[in-house]
Design a protein around this motif. Structure first.
Motif, short mmCIF file in Angstrom:
data_model
loop_
_atom_site.label_atom_id
_atom_site.label_comp_id
_atom_site.label_asym_id
_atom_site.label_seq_id
_atom_site.Cartn_x
_atom_site.Cartn_y
_atom_site.Cartn_z
N ARG A 37 26.59 86.31 74.79
CA ARG A 37 27.01 85.54 73.62
C ARG A 37 28.06 86.31 72.83
O ARG A 37 28.14 87.54 72.91
N GLN A 38 28.85 85.55 72.08
CA GLN A 38 29.86 86.15 71.23
C GLN A 38 29.90 85.42 69.91
O GLN A 38 30.16 84.21 69.87
N ALA A 39 29.63 86.15 68.85
CA ALA A 39 29.71 85.60 67.50
C ALA A 39 31.11 85.85 66.95
O ALA A 39 31.81 86.75 67.42
N PRO A 40 31.53 85.07 65.97
CA PRO A 40 32.87 85.25 65.40
C PRO A 40 33.09 86.68 64.92
O PRO A 40 32.27 87.23 64.19
N ASP A 43 31.99 91.53 69.34
CA ASP A 43 32.17 91.67 70.78
C ASP A 43 31.15 90.82 71.54
O ASP A 43 30.12 90.42 71.00
N THR A 44 31.46 90.61 72.81
CA THR A 44 30.50 89.93 73.68
C THR A 44 29.24 90.78 73.82
O THR A 44 29.32 92.00 74.02
N ILE A 92 28.75 81.64 70.52
CA ILE A 92 29.04 80.90 71.75
C ILE A 92 28.30 81.60 72.88
O ILE A 92 28.44 82.82 73.06
N TYR A 93 27.51 80.84 73.61
CA TYR A 93 26.72 81.38 74.71
C TYR A 93 27.39 81.01 76.03
O TYR A 93 27.70 79.85 76.28
N ALA A 107 28.77 93.10 81.07
CA ALA A 107 29.65 91.96 81.29
C ALA A 107 30.60 92.19 82.46
O ALA A 107 30.90 91.28 83.22
N ARG A 108 31.04 93.42 82.61
CA ARG A 108 31.99 93.71 83.69
C ARG A 108 31.35 93.62 85.06
O ARG A 108 32.05 93.62 86.08
N GLY A 109 30.05 93.49 85.12
CA GLY A 109 29.36 93.35 86.40
C GLY A 109 29.34 91.94 86.94
O GLY A 109 28.83 91.70 88.03
#
Length: 123
Positions: A37-40, A43-44, A92-93, A107-109
């Motif tokens: 998820r990423q909030a305004p 970071d993710t 945002i999910y 995340a990079r995985g």
């Protein structure tokens, strides 16, 4: 691989939502899946992940005991059941597909990403 999320929306504090992520292709059952998820302005952030068999599950500390990740390999779909939602869960999910059997918190995985679905928790 294409990923399409659904199930987001507006909910009050303490409420529940179930997110779904449908994947295309025939390799889903051999992949690990994750939710981020990423909030305004932030970071993710890793939320949850599940290995190919439905085991090998991991959660962020911030959602443990409140969120449950699961998958249905027959439907090429991964789910995120969210309960006891808090305003800080607003983000945002996005679901992510990892070309490998075991879950990752990084995340990079992950190799493929959905567009995301908005979750808003009102106080």
């Amino acid at each position: 691989v294409q990923l399409v999320e659904s199930g987001g929306g507006l909910v009050q504090t303490g409420g529940s939502l179930r997110l779904s992520c449908a994947a295309s292709g025939d390799t889903f059952r051999r992949s690990a899946m994750g939710w981020f998820r990423q909030a305004p302005g932030k970071d993710t952030e890793f939320v949850a992940a599940v290995g190919w068999s439905g085991g090998d599950i991991d959660y962020a500390d911030s959602v443990k005991g409140r969120f449950t990740i699961s998958r249905d390999n027959a439907k090429n779909t991964v789910y995120l059941q969210m309960s006891s939602l808090k305003p800080e869960d607003t983000a945002i999910y996005r679901c992510a597909y990892r070309d490998g059997s075991y879950a990752s918190t990084l995340a990079r995985g992950y190799d493929y990403w959905g567009q995301g679905t908005q979750v808003t928790v009102s106080s």
